[in-house]
Scaffold this motif. Structure first.
Motif, PDB file in Angstrom:
ATOM      1  N   ASP A  25       0.644  -0.907   0.166  1.00 57.39           N
ATOM      2  CA  ASP A  25      -0.523   0.297  -0.072  1.00 57.39           C
ATOM      3  C   ASP A  25       0.759   1.440  -0.349  1.00 57.39           C
ATOM      4  O   ASP A  25       2.162   1.830   1.104  1.00 57.39           O
ATOM      5  CB  ASP A  25      -1.446  -0.257   0.990  1.00 57.39           C
ATOM      6  CG  ASP A  25      -2.348   0.953   1.186  1.00 57.39           C
ATOM      7  OD1 ASP A  25      -2.539   1.620  -0.198  1.00 57.39           O
ATOM      8  OD2 ASP A  25      -2.265   0.998   1.921  1.00 57.39           O
ATOM      9  N   LEU A  26       0.882   1.979  -0.726  1.00 56.23           N
ATOM     10  CA  LEU A  26       2.133   3.374  -1.164  1.00 56.23           C
ATOM     11  C   LEU A  26       1.225   4.444  -1.494  1.00 56.23           C
ATOM     12  O   LEU A  26      -0.456   4.408  -1.974  1.00 56.23           O
ATOM     13  CB  LEU A  26       2.952   3.262  -2.652  1.00 56.23           C
ATOM     14  CG  LEU A  26       3.539   2.349  -2.317  1.00 56.23           C
ATOM     15  CD1 LEU A  26       4.119   1.430  -4.071  1.00 56.23           C
ATOM     16  CD2 LEU A  26       4.301   1.941  -1.086  1.00 56.23           C
ATOM     17  N   VAL A  27       1.381   5.537  -0.553  1.00 60.03           N
ATOM     18  CA  VAL A  27       0.297   6.719  -1.013  1.00 60.03           C
ATOM     19  C   VAL A  27       0.893   7.770  -1.389  1.00 60.03           C
ATOM     20  O   VAL A  27       2.459   7.953  -0.842  1.00 60.03           O
ATOM     21  CB  VAL A  27      -0.417   6.927   0.486  1.00 60.03           C
ATOM     22  CG1 VAL A  27       0.054   7.341   1.081  1.00 60.03           C
ATOM     23  CG2 VAL A  27      -1.542   8.348  -0.624  1.00 60.03           C
ATOM     24  N   ALA A  28       1.307   8.756  -2.321  1.00 62.00           N
ATOM     25  CA  ALA A  28       2.450  10.009  -2.546  1.00 62.00           C
ATOM     26  C   ALA A  28       2.145  10.596  -1.606  1.00 62.00           C
ATOM     27  O   ALA A  28       0.885  11.207  -0.873  1.00 62.00           O
ATOM     28  CB  ALA A  28       2.071  10.205  -4.262  1.00 62.00           C
ATOM     29  N   GLY A  29       3.250  11.685  -1.550  1.00 63.03           N
ATOM     30  CA  GLY A  29       2.699  13.100  -0.093  1.00 63.03           C
ATOM     31  C   GLY A  29       1.741  13.444  -0.505  1.00 63.03           C
ATOM     32  O   GLY A  29       0.814  13.949   0.716  1.00 63.03           O
ATOM     33  N   PHE A  50      -8.756   6.148   9.277  1.00 65.23           N
ATOM     34  CA  PHE A  50      -9.198   5.957   7.821  1.00 65.23           C
ATOM     35  C   PHE A  50      -7.758   5.237   7.859  1.00 65.23           C
ATOM     36  O   PHE A  50      -6.856   5.535   7.479  1.00 65.23           O
ATOM     37  CB  PHE A  50      -9.644   7.566   7.292  1.00 65.23           C
ATOM     38  CG  PHE A  50     -10.655   8.049   8.098  1.00 65.23           C
ATOM     39  CD1 PHE A  50     -12.113   8.021   7.331  1.00 65.23           C
ATOM     40  CD2 PHE A  50     -10.816   8.253   8.781  1.00 65.23           C
ATOM     41  CE1 PHE A  50     -12.792   7.855   7.245  1.00 65.23           C
ATOM     42  CE2 PHE A  50     -11.773   9.470   9.379  1.00 65.23           C
ATOM     43  CZ  PHE A  50     -12.894   8.953   8.975  1.00 65.23           C
ATOM     44  N   VAL A  51      -7.880   4.720   6.203  1.00 68.51           N
ATOM     45  CA  VAL A  51      -6.567   4.315   5.112  1.00 68.51           C
ATOM     46  C   VAL A  51      -6.686   5.055   4.517  1.00 68.51           C
ATOM     47  O   VAL A  51      -7.321   5.721   3.492  1.00 68.51           O
ATOM     48  CB  VAL A  51      -7.055   3.090   4.971  1.00 68.51           C
ATOM     49  CG1 VAL A  51      -5.564   2.626   3.910  1.00 68.51           C
ATOM     50  CG2 VAL A  51      -7.004   1.994   5.808  1.00 68.51           C
ATOM     51  N   LEU A  52      -5.093   5.820   3.888  1.00 70.59           N
ATOM     52  CA  LEU A  52      -4.901   6.734   3.401  1.00 70.59           C
ATOM     53  C   LEU A  52      -4.492   6.176   2.185  1.00 70.59           C
ATOM     54  O   LEU A  52      -3.119   6.384   2.153  1.00 70.59           O
ATOM     55  CB  LEU A  52      -4.866   8.448   3.856  1.00 70.59           C
ATOM     56  CG  LEU A  52      -5.941   9.111   5.000  1.00 70.59           C
ATOM     57  CD1 LEU A  52      -4.806  10.035   5.437  1.00 70.59           C
ATOM     58  CD2 LEU A  52      -7.227   8.986   3.930  1.00 70.59           C
ATOM     59  N   GLY A  53      -4.957   5.838   1.187  1.00 73.22           N
ATOM     60  CA  GLY A  53      -3.832   5.251   0.088  1.00 73.22           C
ATOM     61  C   GLY A  53      -3.766   6.077  -1.440  1.00 73.22           C
ATOM     62  O   GLY A  53      -4.529   6.718  -0.891  1.00 73.22           O
ATOM     63  N   SER A  54      -2.900   5.123  -2.261  1.00 77.07           N
ATOM     64  CA  SER A  54      -3.334   5.792  -3.495  1.00 77.07           C
ATOM     65  C   SER A  54      -5.034   5.348  -3.798  1.00 77.07           C
ATOM     66  O   SER A  54      -5.215   4.609  -3.548  1.00 77.07           O
ATOM     67  CB  SER A  54      -2.457   5.262  -4.244  1.00 77.07           C
ATOM     68  OG  SER A  54      -2.500   4.519  -4.838  1.00 77.07           O
ATOM     69  N   ALA A  55      -5.039   5.686  -5.391  1.00 75.00           N
ATOM     70  CA  ALA A  55      -6.041   5.253  -6.252  1.00 75.00           C
ATOM     71  C   ALA A  55      -5.794   4.378  -6.971  1.00 75.00           C
ATOM     72  O   ALA A  55      -6.784   3.557  -7.341  1.00 75.00           O
ATOM     73  CB  ALA A  55      -5.699   6.816  -7.140  1.00 75.00           C
ATOM     74  N   THR A  56      -4.417   3.834  -7.145  1.00 78.40           N
ATOM     75  CA  THR A  56      -3.824   2.558  -7.793  1.00 78.40           C
ATOM     76  C   THR A  56      -3.315   1.926  -7.071  1.00 78.40           C
ATOM     77  O   THR A  56      -2.498   1.631  -6.007  1.00 78.40           O
ATOM     78  CB  THR A  56      -3.001   2.327  -9.381  1.00 78.40           C
ATOM     79  OG1 THR A  56      -2.374   3.485  -8.594  1.00 78.40           O
ATOM     80  CG2 THR A  56      -4.447   3.585 -10.142  1.00 78.40           C
ATOM     81  N   ALA A  57      -3.776   0.016  -6.729  1.00 79.13           N
ATOM     82  CA  ALA A  57      -2.822  -1.244  -6.419  1.00 79.13           C
ATOM     83  C   ALA A  57      -1.865  -0.968  -6.822  1.00 79.13           C
ATOM     84  O   ALA A  57      -1.340  -0.412  -8.199  1.00 79.13           O
ATOM     85  CB  ALA A  57      -4.080  -2.630  -6.280  1.00 79.13           C
ATOM     86  N   PRO A 131      -7.232   9.806  -3.765  1.00 80.32           N
ATOM     87  CA  PRO A 131      -6.273  10.002  -4.303  1.00 80.32           C
ATOM     88  C   PRO A 131      -6.254   9.944  -5.732  1.00 80.32           C
ATOM     89  O   PRO A 131      -6.632  10.271  -6.453  1.00 80.32           O
ATOM     90  CB  PRO A 131      -5.485   9.121  -3.420  1.00 80.32           C
ATOM     91  CG  PRO A 131      -6.382   8.360  -3.627  1.00 80.32           C
ATOM     92  CD  PRO A 131      -8.138   9.039  -3.339  1.00 80.32           C
ATOM     93  N   ARG A 132      -4.882  12.079  -6.385  1.00 76.20           N
ATOM     94  CA  ARG A 132      -4.552  12.041  -7.774  1.00 76.20           C
ATOM     95  C   ARG A 132      -3.359  11.069  -7.862  1.00 76.20           C
ATOM     96  O   ARG A 132      -3.344  11.519  -9.386  1.00 76.20           O
ATOM     97  CB  ARG A 132      -5.185  13.410  -7.819  1.00 76.20           C
ATOM     98  CG  ARG A 132      -6.765  13.606  -7.244  1.00 76.20           C
ATOM     99  CD  ARG A 132      -7.527  15.200  -7.914  1.00 76.20           C
ATOM    100  NE  ARG A 132      -7.272  16.179  -7.014  1.00 76.20           N
ATOM    101  CZ  ARG A 132      -8.309  15.896  -5.762  1.00 76.20           C
ATOM    102  NH1 ARG A 132      -8.067  15.104  -5.358  1.00 76.20           N
ATOM    103  NH2 ARG A 132      -8.810  17.691  -5.289  1.00 76.20           N
ATOM    104  N   ALA A 133      -2.753  11.756  -7.090  1.00 79.52           N
ATOM    105  CA  ALA A 133      -1.117  12.586  -7.912  1.00 79.52           C
ATOM    106  C   ALA A 133      -0.528   9.806  -8.385  1.00 79.52           C
ATOM    107  O   ALA A 133      -1.120   9.157  -7.963  1.00 79.52           O
ATOM    108  CB  ALA A 133      -0.033  12.221  -6.318  1.00 79.52           C
ATOM    109  N   SER A 134       0.236   9.852  -9.009  1.00 81.28           N
ATOM    110  CA  SER A 134       0.410   9.213  -9.497  1.00 81.28           C
ATOM    111  C   SER A 134       1.556   8.624  -8.775  1.00 81.28           C
ATOM    112  O   SER A 134       2.763   9.620  -8.054  1.00 81.28           O
ATOM    113  CB  SER A 134       1.489   9.293 -10.751  1.00 81.28           C
ATOM    114  OG  SER A 134       2.345   8.653 -11.803  1.00 81.28           O
ATOM    115  N   VAL A 135       1.731   7.204  -8.386  1.00 80.65           N
ATOM    116  CA  VAL A 135       2.637   6.477  -7.314  1.00 80.65           C
ATOM    117  C   VAL A 135       4.293   6.423  -7.946  1.00 80.65           C
ATOM    118  O   VAL A 135       4.816   6.454  -7.166  1.00 80.65           O
ATOM    119  CB  VAL A 135       2.136   5.341  -6.643  1.00 80.65           C
ATOM    120  CG1 VAL A 135       3.397   4.691  -5.616  1.00 80.65           C
ATOM    121  CG2 VAL A 135       1.476   5.556  -6.087  1.00 80.65           C
TER     122      VAL A 135
END
Length: 159
Positions: A25-29, A50-57, A131-135
């Motif tokens: 599980d990654l997320v951009a800053g 809450f889990v704050l993750g990225s938009a894509t797995a 989430p919108r940023a690209s990992v």
């Protein structure tokens, strides 16, 4: 936290644990900051988690390959099976509960051996988290910063 991994990949010393298809599980800053601001300002969420993750797995293999591409080095290949590391992690967790000793060796590899799937759906519904940023872009920026600051050195082999 990713600096030792980036150094291992840059030096060509890194192999995956297993085939790399386990999830991470990654997320951009910037998405994380946005999510934290939503948590701080949303009404009626006091004490909620809450889990704050990225938009894509993402998979560990994808993550490691992204780092390798950013460094312009070969992508690490499949390595030893994950099962022994998972068993070692369970033993280390049990030992921690008894002794309070936390094994850095085990936990440094845990992220590469675990299969972590998390959903930000609850944060989306309750907070409007989107989430919108690209990992991949975030990983490339991290690696660029490591190289620029001299924290990761890439030695190019001349053939």
């Amino acid at each position: 936290a990713w600096l030792p991994l980036a150094r291992g990949i840059a030096a060509g010393r890194m192999r995956l644990l297993g085939d790399g298809r386990n999830h991470i599980d990654l997320v951009a800053g910037e998405d994380l900051v946005e999510g934290l601001l939503l948590c701080a300002t949303a009404p009626n969420v006091d004490g909620d988690c809450f889990v704050l993750g990225s938009a894509t797995a993402s998979t560990v293999g994808d993550f490691v390959a992204c780092i390798a591409r950013a460094l312009d080095v070969p992508v690490p290949t499949s390595g030893p099976p994950r099962a022994p590391y998972r068993a070692l992690l369970r033993a280390a967790q049990a030992a921690f509960q008894v002794t309070g000793y936390d094994s850095p060796f085990v936990h440094a590899r845990e992220v590469l051996a675990a299969d972590k799937r998390a959903s930000s759906e609850r944060a989306r519904a309750a907070l409007g988290y989107a989430p919108r940023a690209s990992v991949d872009d975030a990983v490339r920026a991290m690696i660029d910063r490591f190289v620029r600051e001299g924290r990761v050195c890439v030695s190019r082999q001349v053939s």
